[in-house]
Design an enzyme around this catalytic site. Sequence first.
Site, PDB file in Angstrom:
ATOM      1  N   ASP A   1       0.087  -7.485   1.342  1.00  0.00           N
ATOM      2  CA  ASP A   1       0.574  -6.123   1.575  1.00  0.00           C
ATOM      3  C   ASP A   1       2.104  -6.025   1.587  1.00  0.00           C
ATOM      4  O   ASP A   1       2.687  -5.401   2.482  1.00  0.00           O
ATOM      5  CB  ASP A   1       0.000  -5.560   2.870  1.00  0.00           C
ATOM      6  CG  ASP A   1       0.050  -4.030   2.903  1.00  0.00           C
ATOM      7  OD1 ASP A   1       0.331  -3.431   1.852  1.00  0.00           O
ATOM      8  OD2 ASP A   1      -0.171  -3.450   3.978  1.00  0.00           O
TER       9      ASP A   1
ATOM     10  N   SER B   1       4.768   2.524   7.722  1.00  0.00           N
ATOM     11  CA  SER B   1       4.460   1.370   6.884  1.00  0.00           C
ATOM     12  C   SER B   1       5.644   0.966   6.019  1.00  0.00           C
ATOM     13  O   SER B   1       6.251   1.795   5.343  1.00  0.00           O
ATOM     14  CB  SER B   1       3.271   1.677   5.979  1.00  0.00           C
ATOM     15  OG  SER B   1       2.086   1.751   6.715  1.00  0.00           O
TER      16      SER B   1
ATOM     17  N   HIS C   1       0.816  -1.219   0.000  1.00  0.00           N
ATOM     18  CA  HIS C   1       0.000   0.000   0.000  1.00  0.00           C
ATOM     19  C   HIS C   1       0.848   1.268   0.000  1.00  0.00           C
ATOM     20  O   HIS C   1       0.336   2.353  -0.260  1.00  0.00           O
ATOM     21  CB  HIS C   1      -0.992  -0.002   1.173  1.00  0.00           C
ATOM     22  CG  HIS C   1      -0.395   0.263   2.519  1.00  0.00           C
ATOM     23  ND1 HIS C   1      -0.057  -0.741   3.391  1.00  0.00           N
ATOM     24  CD2 HIS C   1      -0.092   1.415   3.150  1.00  0.00           C
ATOM     25  CE1 HIS C   1       0.427  -0.222   4.502  1.00  0.00           C
ATOM     26  NE2 HIS C   1       0.420   1.087   4.381  1.00  0.00           N
TER      27      HIS C   1
END
Length: 528
Positions: free
Chosen positions: A131, A209, A100
């Site tokens: 992911d 992230s 993402h």
Amino acid sequence: MSNNALASDVGDGDGNVSSLLLDQSDEEAFVRAPPPVQTETKVTAEVRQKVWALRSVLKVFVTKVEPNYAQPWQMCPQRASTGSAFVIDGEARMILTNSHVVSNATAVYVRRPGMAKKFKAEILAEAKVCDLALLTVNDDSFWDADMKALEFVDVPELQSPIAVVGYPVGGDSLSITKGIVSRVTLVRYSPAARLLGIQIDAAINPGNSGGPAFADLETGRVAGVAFSKNVSSSTDNIGYIIPYQVVRHFLDEYAQYKMYRGVPCPGFLSQDMENPSQRTFLKVPEDRSGVLVVKLDPLSAAAEVLKENDVVMEVCGQAVADDGTVVYREDERLEYSHVIRCMHVGDELSLRILRDGQEMEVSYTLALKDHLVPMLHSVDCEPSYFISGGLVFMPLTQPFLEMVFGSSKRSRRSDIPVPVLTALNSDKTSRDDQVVLLVQVLTHEINHGYRYSVVPCETFNGVKFPNLRKLAELVDSCTSQYLNFGIEGGRLITLDRIEAVSHAANILKVHAISSDRSDDLRRLSSAV
């Protein structure tokens, strides 16, 4: 655990941190505890010199243009975001981050700690299901001698220390937050899969992230990849990292296929079987346990060997408990689906089942789930549309629902029409099946009085069609005076065919739409 409930969504947050919203059933699994004390370490030159592993943690700069499923003839505005990444293989020049972080990117750059220069990066592989994404940098100067690869360790024990390193909001330099491993469980990575995840209490914020969560900073041992946090108002300090078991699955797929094919689907849904009367009815021996098969995917290999009301007692030799779990580690259990999700597409799944009181062994080849309602952009769906007389038709997809009704499962459930919700739990009966929606009516005098939106379209001139392509073909080849679209509930939309054709160009011009159909339908039309 039963596989028949739709679980919560994992979506992008501002600054690229996934926001994990849990179902009520998931929230009940949490044990209330005093909030842990969070510690954050400022990364000084002295720390960098001592801890060599920090030099391999990168800041990622992304420019992205995302698809617009609500208005599929155009794209969303360009936007910029940042994330984190780290080097996992210096010789092969591979960098790991979250999917993402770089999804829908038009440009990706990475920057090393303490350096001003940003290096252009390329995406080698992207796996939205788990992911994860692999990047590389072709510039030789980026790969200096002090750029060392970080190594993974297996899932740490509970209460093991964790240090999350990355570039969260609040500054431009490297940041470290510390905590412990709180739980090992299955986590919703995407609408398509729940996979093994490590719950930690170290802070994970937008920008973290894709960064490493270290089990040991000084030796550069990584326990997982930071990817999401729980944003529920009733929880504190719950973040999740992707463990090596999931990363290894992704890297093995890339090594063999240069892409990520996904995680296999068992092909059946089950329910827990803890009620004594139910166990007796199904003739389950006192010393055995399992889960009840309640639904089979008609297009899966499982439908050829399993039957409804079979009891699955073992998965690949591991005993399944009545609550649907298998032994993971001492004093730890996981849902049996974890065993299947660790396998690859094309692997042989062996089950020991109980059928009418008789035990037997069955096996079949695992494959991907072919969803009636596609789950992920660029994995099993792309924006597609067809316009006739101002009526806009699209296939039902999860990205469409998220864009129109919101990405939070709870916020959108009450707004989605019941027939659309019903389709979410349905299976394909043919590979070509789609749920076609009339999503909006572009205002014009020829369609005056029709105010429908997000409603399934089922027939054209009394003929049922399986997908959007077939609807377009039927409309294009129609020679009758009227176009009759049968929508859900027996309702009918009627247009004069000559008027619809003559006003088509003007309707598109007024609404700044370049074509009456998406590229995929244009290609099919020209091929025919």
